[in-house]
Design an enzyme around this catalytic site. Structure first.
Site, PDB file in Angstrom:
ATOM      1  N   PRO A   2      -7.446 -14.567   8.326  1.00 16.12           N
ATOM      2  CA  PRO A   2      -6.207 -14.674   9.097  1.00 16.12           C
ATOM      3  C   PRO A   2      -5.439 -15.943   8.754  1.00 16.12           C
ATOM      4  O   PRO A   2      -6.027 -17.007   8.550  1.00 16.12           O
ATOM      5  CB  PRO A   2      -6.696 -14.712  10.548  1.00 16.12           C
ATOM      6  CG  PRO A   2      -8.068 -14.139  10.515  1.00 16.12           C
ATOM      7  CD  PRO A   2      -8.634 -14.494   9.182  1.00 16.12           C
ATOM      8  N   GLU A   3      -4.119 -15.821   8.680  1.00  9.19           N
ATOM      9  CA  GLU A   3      -3.294 -17.010   8.468  1.00  9.19           C
ATOM     10  C   GLU A   3      -3.039 -17.685   9.814  1.00  9.19           C
ATOM     11  O   GLU A   3      -3.369 -17.154  10.879  1.00  9.19           O
ATOM     12  CB  GLU A   3      -2.008 -16.628   7.748  1.00  9.19           C
ATOM     13  CG  GLU A   3      -2.297 -15.937   6.411  1.00  9.19           C
ATOM     14  CD  GLU A   3      -1.218 -16.111   5.358  1.00  9.19           C
ATOM     15  OE1 GLU A   3      -0.422 -17.056   5.449  1.00  9.19           O
ATOM     16  OE2 GLU A   3      -1.195 -15.302   4.411  1.00  9.19           O
ATOM     17  N   LYS A  52      -6.217 -22.933  10.732  1.00  4.08           N
ATOM     18  CA  LYS A  52      -6.996 -21.711  10.923  1.00  4.08           C
ATOM     19  C   LYS A  52      -8.185 -21.931  11.846  1.00  4.08           C
ATOM     20  O   LYS A  52      -9.106 -21.104  11.899  1.00  4.08           O
ATOM     21  CB  LYS A  52      -7.445 -21.184   9.555  1.00  4.08           C
ATOM     22  CG  LYS A  52      -6.268 -20.841   8.641  1.00  4.08           C
ATOM     23  CD  LYS A  52      -6.717 -20.327   7.292  1.00  4.08           C
ATOM     24  CE  LYS A  52      -5.513 -20.037   6.397  1.00  4.08           C
ATOM     25  NZ  LYS A  52      -5.888 -19.488   5.077  1.00  4.08           N
ATOM     26  N   ARG A 121      -9.593 -33.998   8.550  1.00  6.22           N
ATOM     27  CA  ARG A 121      -9.783 -33.312   7.270  1.00  6.22           C
ATOM     28  C   ARG A 121      -8.638 -32.350   6.954  1.00  6.22           C
ATOM     29  O   ARG A 121      -8.518 -31.898   5.810  1.00  6.22           O
ATOM     30  CB  ARG A 121     -11.093 -32.511   7.281  1.00  6.22           C
ATOM     31  CG  ARG A 121     -12.334 -33.342   7.371  1.00  6.22           C
ATOM     32  CD  ARG A 121     -13.565 -32.533   6.995  1.00  6.22           C
ATOM     33  NE  ARG A 121     -13.771 -31.368   7.847  1.00  6.22           N
ATOM     34  CZ  ARG A 121     -14.490 -31.370   8.959  1.00  6.22           C
ATOM     35  NH1 ARG A 121     -15.052 -32.496   9.379  1.00  6.22           N
ATOM     36  NH2 ARG A 121     -14.659 -30.264   9.651  1.00  6.22           N
ATOM     37  N   ARG A 258      -6.939 -17.419  -7.315  1.00 10.17           N
ATOM     38  CA  ARG A 258      -6.195 -16.605  -6.343  1.00 10.17           C
ATOM     39  C   ARG A 258      -5.111 -15.816  -7.055  1.00 10.17           C
ATOM     40  O   ARG A 258      -4.471 -16.307  -7.993  1.00 10.17           O
ATOM     41  CB  ARG A 258      -5.515 -17.508  -5.291  1.00 10.17           C
ATOM     42  CG  ARG A 258      -6.437 -18.443  -4.552  1.00 10.17           C
ATOM     43  CD  ARG A 258      -7.342 -17.724  -3.591  1.00 10.17           C
ATOM     44  NE  ARG A 258      -6.612 -17.036  -2.558  1.00 10.17           N
ATOM     45  CZ  ARG A 258      -6.225 -17.605  -1.403  1.00 10.17           C
ATOM     46  NH1 ARG A 258      -6.493 -18.881  -1.168  1.00 10.17           N
ATOM     47  NH2 ARG A 258      -5.585 -16.908  -0.483  1.00 10.17           N
TER      48      ARG A 258
END
Length: 274
Positions: A2-3, A52, A121, A258
């Protein structure tokens, strides 16, 4: 995976279901038994999303961290919860609602210091009011790495996935292989603003739509896009089809493992994607 808009929608949904209520927690699967025991009987005081990552805040300072990863999902309902089906990592229930999470990459209790380290992070999240795009640009402007790869790096920008990155770069007329250090600061702020606008719209509607009104199916006399992700897009998962703007065939390539999609005319560059 999921974005970020999906995680922000989940945070709002869970706040609506449980905020201010005492919850009973269990781990039918057993893998989160100790954490569920600690949560049971506490009150959900708030929820938030950062990129996320989903955070539930409970009375007593307990913080539940969930990252769905590739396979995780939530289900919820009203009234008495049904018998668990499948590998339910965590079940929450109140007098009014229930919530299950299955298959998350992370489901854990964190302390304030650990949450602070998690945020440290991550890059700024375009959906958060406290996000500072200057922080992201400081990383981008020093890097030779392709811009698409930088935008997919959660330590640079949090919450952006392949659809948002691919489409925002098309809308900006920027090739995905543009080295980060070649992106001007005004171009970055325009790109950030567009990312934020697209992601806010997706939070509101629950789907990702990126095309302007003049490029919608009804305006162009074309059939609607059919894809499990839904939404009208310019280049994402449209290789070999005509660009809605210029008619050039949309290309597909691989960058940092990707799939990427772009229009070689609208996003012209001498830098190649293999």
């Amino acid at each position: 995976m999921p974005e970020g808009h999906t995680i922000h929608r989940l945070a709002a949904r869970h706040r609506e279901l449980f905020a201010g209520d005492k919850v009973l927690a269990g781990s039918p699967q057993g893998r989160f038994a100790d954490g569920a025991a600690a949560l049971s009987g506490t009150v959900l005081t708030g929820t938030e999303a950062y990129g996320k990552h989903l955070l539930h805040h409970y009375s007593g300072g307990l913080i539940l961290h969930v990252h769905l990863g590739l396979y995780g999902r939530f289900t919820d309902g009203d009234g008495e919860p049904p018998a668990p089906v499948g590998q339910v990592r965590l079940r929450l229930a109140s007098d009014r609602h229930w919530l299950d999470v299955r298959g998350p990459a992370a489901c854990e209790l964190l302390g304030p210091a650990e949450v602070a380290a998690l945020r440290e992070r991550l890059g700024p999240d375009p959906l958060r009011e406290d996000a500072d795009p200057v922080v992201a640009y400081a990383r981008i402007s020093r890097s030779r790495t392709a811009l698409a790869a930088l935008l997919l790096d959660q330590s640079v920008v949090a919450g952006t996935g392949l659809i948002f990155v691919t489409e925002a770069l098309f809308r900006a007329g920027l090739p995905p292989t543009l080295p980060g250090r070649d992106l001007t600061e005004p171009a970055w702020h325009a790109l950030w603003a567009d990312l934020r606008e697209l992601m806010l719209a997706a939070v509101a509607t629950g789907r990702i739509d990126t095309v302007a009104g003049e490029h919608l199916p009804e305006a162009m006399g074309r059939p609607p896009r059919v894809d499990r992700h839904g939404g009208e897009v310019y280049v994402y998962r449209r290789p070999g089809l005509a660009c809605h703007v210029c008619g050039t065939e949309v290309r597909r390539g691989v960058l940092a493992g990707r799939n990427l999609y772009w229009c070689p005319t609208c996003q012209a560059s001498s830098t190649r994607i293999r």
